[in-house]
Write a protein that holds these residues in place. Structure first.
Motif, PDB file in Angstrom:
ATOM      1  N   VAL A 118       0.849  -1.194   0.000  1.00  0.00           N
ATOM      2  CA  VAL A 118       0.000   0.000   0.000  1.00  0.00           C
ATOM      3  C   VAL A 118       0.884   1.243   0.000  1.00  0.00           C
ATOM      4  CG1 VAL A 118      -1.998  -1.058   1.152  1.00  0.00           C
ATOM      5  CG2 VAL A 118      -0.153  -0.076   2.533  1.00  0.00           C
ATOM      6  N   TYR A 119       0.312   2.356  -0.462  1.00  0.00           N
ATOM      7  CA  TYR A 119       1.051   3.617  -0.442  1.00  0.00           C
ATOM      8  C   TYR A 119       0.891   4.331   0.894  1.00  0.00           C
ATOM      9  CZ  TYR A 119       2.031   3.264  -5.397  1.00  0.00           C
ATOM     10  OH  TYR A 119       2.507   2.855  -6.608  1.00  0.00           O
ATOM     11  N   SER A 120      -0.208   4.046   1.597  1.00  0.00           N
ATOM     12  CA  SER A 120      -0.432   4.708   2.882  1.00  0.00           C
ATOM     13  C   SER A 120      -1.339   3.825   3.721  1.00  0.00           C
ATOM     14  CB  SER A 120      -1.081   6.074   2.683  1.00  0.00           C
ATOM     15  OG  SER A 120      -2.451   5.897   2.351  1.00  0.00           O
ATOM     16  N   CYS A 121      -1.415   4.157   5.018  1.00  0.00           N
ATOM     17  CA  CYS A 121      -2.301   3.344   5.862  1.00  0.00           C
ATOM     18  C   CYS A 121      -3.762   3.659   5.557  1.00  0.00           C
ATOM     19  CB  CYS A 121      -1.975   3.509   7.334  1.00  0.00           C
ATOM     20  SG  CYS A 121      -1.736   5.170   7.847  1.00  0.00           S
ATOM     21  N   ALA A 122      -4.025   4.778   4.890  1.00  0.00           N
ATOM     22  CA  ALA A 122      -5.404   5.049   4.454  1.00  0.00           C
ATOM     23  C   ALA A 122      -5.847   3.978   3.450  1.00  0.00           C
ATOM     24  CB  ALA A 122      -5.495   6.435   3.830  1.00  0.00           C
ATOM     25  N   LYS A 126      -9.061   1.329   3.680  1.00  0.00           N
ATOM     26  CA  LYS A 126     -10.028   1.055   2.597  1.00  0.00           C
ATOM     27  C   LYS A 126     -10.163  -0.459   2.367  1.00  0.00           C
ATOM     28  CE  LYS A 126     -11.167   2.271  -2.178  1.00  0.00           C
ATOM     29  NZ  LYS A 126     -11.627   0.925  -2.468  1.00  0.00           N
ATOM     30  N   ILE A 127      -9.011  -1.157   2.407  1.00  0.00           N
ATOM     31  CA  ILE A 127      -9.053  -2.620   2.227  1.00  0.00           C
ATOM     32  C   ILE A 127      -9.900  -3.247   3.338  1.00  0.00           C
ATOM     33  CG2 ILE A 127      -7.613  -4.712   2.300  1.00  0.00           C
ATOM     34  CD1 ILE A 127      -5.436  -3.050   0.827  1.00  0.00           C
ATOM     35  N   ALA A 128      -9.786  -2.714   4.553  1.00  0.00           N
ATOM     36  CA  ALA A 128     -10.594  -3.239   5.674  1.00  0.00           C
ATOM     37  C   ALA A 128     -12.085  -2.979   5.429  1.00  0.00           C
ATOM     38  CB  ALA A 128     -10.125  -2.609   6.984  1.00  0.00           C
ATOM     39  N   ARG A 129     -12.379  -1.786   4.939  1.00  0.00           N
ATOM     40  CA  ARG A 129     -13.797  -1.466   4.657  1.00  0.00           C
ATOM     41  C   ARG A 129     -14.353  -2.365   3.561  1.00  0.00           C
ATOM     42  NH1 ARG A 129     -12.291   3.951   5.388  1.00  0.00           N
ATOM     43  NH2 ARG A 129     -11.872   4.174   3.154  1.00  0.00           N
ATOM     44  N   ASP A 130     -13.500  -2.649   2.544  1.00  0.00           N
ATOM     45  CA  ASP A 130     -13.957  -3.439   1.382  1.00  0.00           C
ATOM     46  C   ASP A 130     -14.016  -4.942   1.680  1.00  0.00           C
ATOM     47  OD1 ASP A 130     -14.041  -1.079   0.053  1.00  0.00           O
ATOM     48  OD2 ASP A 130     -12.196  -1.390  -1.114  1.00  0.00           O
ATOM     49  N   ASN A 131     -13.394  -5.366   2.790  1.00  0.00           N
ATOM     50  CA  ASN A 131     -13.358  -6.807   3.126  1.00  0.00           C
ATOM     51  C   ASN A 131     -13.848  -7.027   4.558  1.00  0.00           C
ATOM     52  OD1 ASN A 131     -11.626  -8.204   0.772  1.00  0.00           O
ATOM     53  ND2 ASN A 131     -10.781  -6.179   1.213  1.00  0.00           N
ATOM     54  N   PRO A 132     -15.126  -6.770   4.807  1.00  0.00           N
ATOM     55  CA  PRO A 132     -15.609  -6.820   6.199  1.00  0.00           C
ATOM     56  C   PRO A 132     -15.517  -8.205   6.838  1.00  0.00           C
ATOM     57  CG  PRO A 132     -17.418  -6.497   4.634  1.00  0.00           C
ATOM     58  CD  PRO A 132     -16.162  -6.353   3.859  1.00  0.00           C
ATOM     59  N   PHE A 138      -2.339  -3.472   9.379  1.00  0.00           N
ATOM     60  CA  PHE A 138      -1.355  -2.594   8.746  1.00  0.00           C
ATOM     61  C   PHE A 138      -0.032  -2.745   9.496  1.00  0.00           C
ATOM     62  CE2 PHE A 138       0.656   1.715   8.434  1.00  0.00           C
ATOM     63  CZ  PHE A 138       1.049   1.589   7.105  1.00  0.00           C
ATOM     64  N   PHE A 139       1.010  -3.191   8.771  1.00  0.00           N
ATOM     65  CA  PHE A 139       2.347  -3.370   9.347  1.00  0.00           C
ATOM     66  C   PHE A 139       3.035  -2.012   9.266  1.00  0.00           C
ATOM     67  CE2 PHE A 139       6.644  -5.731   8.544  1.00  0.00           C
ATOM     68  CZ  PHE A 139       7.000  -5.552   9.871  1.00  0.00           C
ATOM     69  N   ALA A 140       2.989  -1.262  10.372  1.00  0.00           N
ATOM     70  CA  ALA A 140       3.430   0.138  10.371  1.00  0.00           C
ATOM     71  C   ALA A 140       4.893   0.245  10.749  1.00  0.00           C
ATOM     72  CB  ALA A 140       2.588   0.939  11.358  1.00  0.00           C
ATOM     73  N   ILE A 141       5.698   0.852   9.876  1.00  0.00           N
ATOM     74  CA  ILE A 141       7.111   1.097  10.186  1.00  0.00           C
ATOM     75  C   ILE A 141       7.413   2.567   9.918  1.00  0.00           C
ATOM     76  CG2 ILE A 141       7.707  -1.260   9.465  1.00  0.00           C
ATOM     77  CD1 ILE A 141       9.316   0.320   7.150  1.00  0.00           C
ATOM     78  N   GLY A 142       8.550   3.026  10.407  1.00  0.00           N
ATOM     79  CA  GLY A 142       9.004   4.356  10.049  1.00  0.00           C
ATOM     80  C   GLY A 142       9.254   5.246  11.250  1.00  0.00           C
ATOM     81  N   PHE A 143       9.898   6.370  10.934  1.00  0.00           N
ATOM     82  CA  PHE A 143      10.224   7.366  11.953  1.00  0.00           C
ATOM     83  C   PHE A 143       9.047   8.332  12.126  1.00  0.00           C
ATOM     84  CE2 PHE A 143      14.284   5.624  10.781  1.00  0.00           C
ATOM     85  CZ  PHE A 143      15.023   5.681  11.950  1.00  0.00           C
TER      86      PHE A 143
END
Ligand code: SF4
Length: 393
Positions: A118-122, A126-132, A138-143
């Motif tokens: 994905v490009y962003s956690c947004a 959306k994937i969560a909304r589309d796949n109820p 979301f595997f969140a990494i970064g500073f």
């Protein structure tokens, strides 16, 4: 200046290089750490090290979010997708980082796990909304740059009552890592890594501001210049550091005045404070356990915390025996010091994390040819140019 190519002006760069050469005292050496992989990338891509006098040396730091992610955390993410059947969403660079047993998220995906770039956690929301009927993590990494969007996604999931969405949080903090480097035996006791000053990251600082770096200037007497990622930004920052060191000053200066303020982005900081709290300790690849250097999701949002929801247990895993990523991330070694650099380990077949992301020191050196066997990796080539050495990228 108005356009990005003005920050890549070769004539101006040569003027700055001339000033650095004239002002750098030939009787001393200047060891300047660029903390962030974005600066490492710019230095390699534009051949900046070639423009510097031999007594001004750049030391690569650990500021590449993919590089510092420990193997055990990628193993955890693979297990979530493979064994727990979730849809795992993450940024593209994370996909190729080597995990245990020859795996990576990419290889796990090829073997059938539902792992999506994905490009962003947004996008993950959306994937969560589309796949109820599916669980989405979301595997969140970064500073600090990528933390506010993750906080926003959690708040948004709470607002929408998205019960099938959670975050596996691996966000880390810049100032804690700088403190850890300055306190490390290699810097403090053994003198293996002489460090005279830091180039601070522009994007992180747009969020946290310049004030958090005051501590390093005051407590450790190390000057810091916050700089952008274009070649002229980096050259200007080097000149500012050389001047501070010549004058015996240790201050925080801001080269990136076009976006960084002392206090940073109050709204973004408030979002982060609302959703996250400090972890007591977090393992960084290369740095080991670093106290108070990462964020966890607050209890109030435990429903969106994948670690709580799936009972994730972290198990430390050592790097590949041949890999020198740890020493490179601490500034002790350079990519060409690794025996498998460019031979077994390449961007197509990364053995360690520093060869994966374009911000990794090994990938930057490999891609832009900053490594010739038997030569000083920082001083290869003399055709100082600001042309793109790899126009394909
Ligand atoms: S070249 Fe590869 S194996 Fe060697 S330090 Fe870099 S990433 Fe690790």
């Amino acid at each position: 200046m108005k356009y990005v190519d003005e920050y890549r002006d070769g004539a101006l760069a040569k003027t700055l290089a001339g000033k650095i050469a004239r002002e750098a005292d030939p009787g001393r050496r200047y060891h300047l750490m660029e903390f962030c992989g974005g600066h490492t990338h710019a230095i390699s891509r534009y051949g900046l090290a070639d423009l510097l006098p031999r007594n001004v040396e750049m030391v690569h730091g650990p500021g590449c979010p993919v590089c510092v992610l420990p193997i055990g955390r990628i193993d955890n993410a693979i297990e979530l997708a493979r064994d727990r059947g979730v849809i795992l969403c993450t940024y593209a660079d994370t996909m190729r980082v080597p995990a245990s047993k020859g795996l990576s998220l990419m290889k796990a995906k090829a073997a059938g796990a539902d792992i999506r770039m994905v490009y962003s956690c947004a996008d993950a929301l959306k994937i969560a909304r589309d796949n109820p009927s599916r669980e989405v993590v979301f595997f969140a990494i970064g500073f600090e740059t990528t933390t506010p969007p993750t906080a926003l996604a959690i708040l948004e999931a709470a607002r929408q009552g998205l019960a099938n969405f959670s975050v596996f949080c691996n966000h880390v903090l810049t100032p804690a890592a700088i403190t850890h480097i300055l306190e490390s035996p290699e810097v403090r006791d053994l003198g293996l890594v002489p460090l005279d000053g830091f180039i601070g990251p522009a994007h992180v600082s747009t969020v946290i501001g310049s004030a958090p770096y005051d501590y390093f200037a005051e407590e450790y007497r190390k000057p810091v210049v916050i700089a952008g990622f274009e070649p002229l930004d980096v050259m200007q920052a080097i000149l500012m550091l050389v001047r501070q060191l010549n004058e015996g000053r240790a201050e925080v200066e801001n080269e990136f005045t076009r976006a960084v303020t002392p206090q940073g982005n109050e709204k973004a900081k408030a979002l982060v404070a609302d959703v996250f709290e400090l972890r007591r300790s977090f393992e960084w690849r290369g740095l080991g356990e670093v106290p108070y250097s990462a964020l966890a999701i607050k209890q109030r949002f435990a429903a969106f915390d994948a670690e709580a929801r799936y009972g994730i247990v972290y198990r430390p895993v050592p790097d590949h025996k041949a890999c020198e990523c740890g020493a490179i991330l601490r500034g002790v070694k350079k990519p060409a010091d690794c025996k498998v650099f460019g031979i077994v380990c390449t961007p197509e077949n990364p053995i360690g994390s520093c060869m994966v992301s374009s911000e990794g020191a090994c990938a930057a050196h490999y891609t832009y040819g900053r490594y010739k066997v038997g030569s000083d990796p920082g001083k290869v080539g003399s055709d100082s140019t600001f042309g793109d050495r790899n126009p394909g990228r």
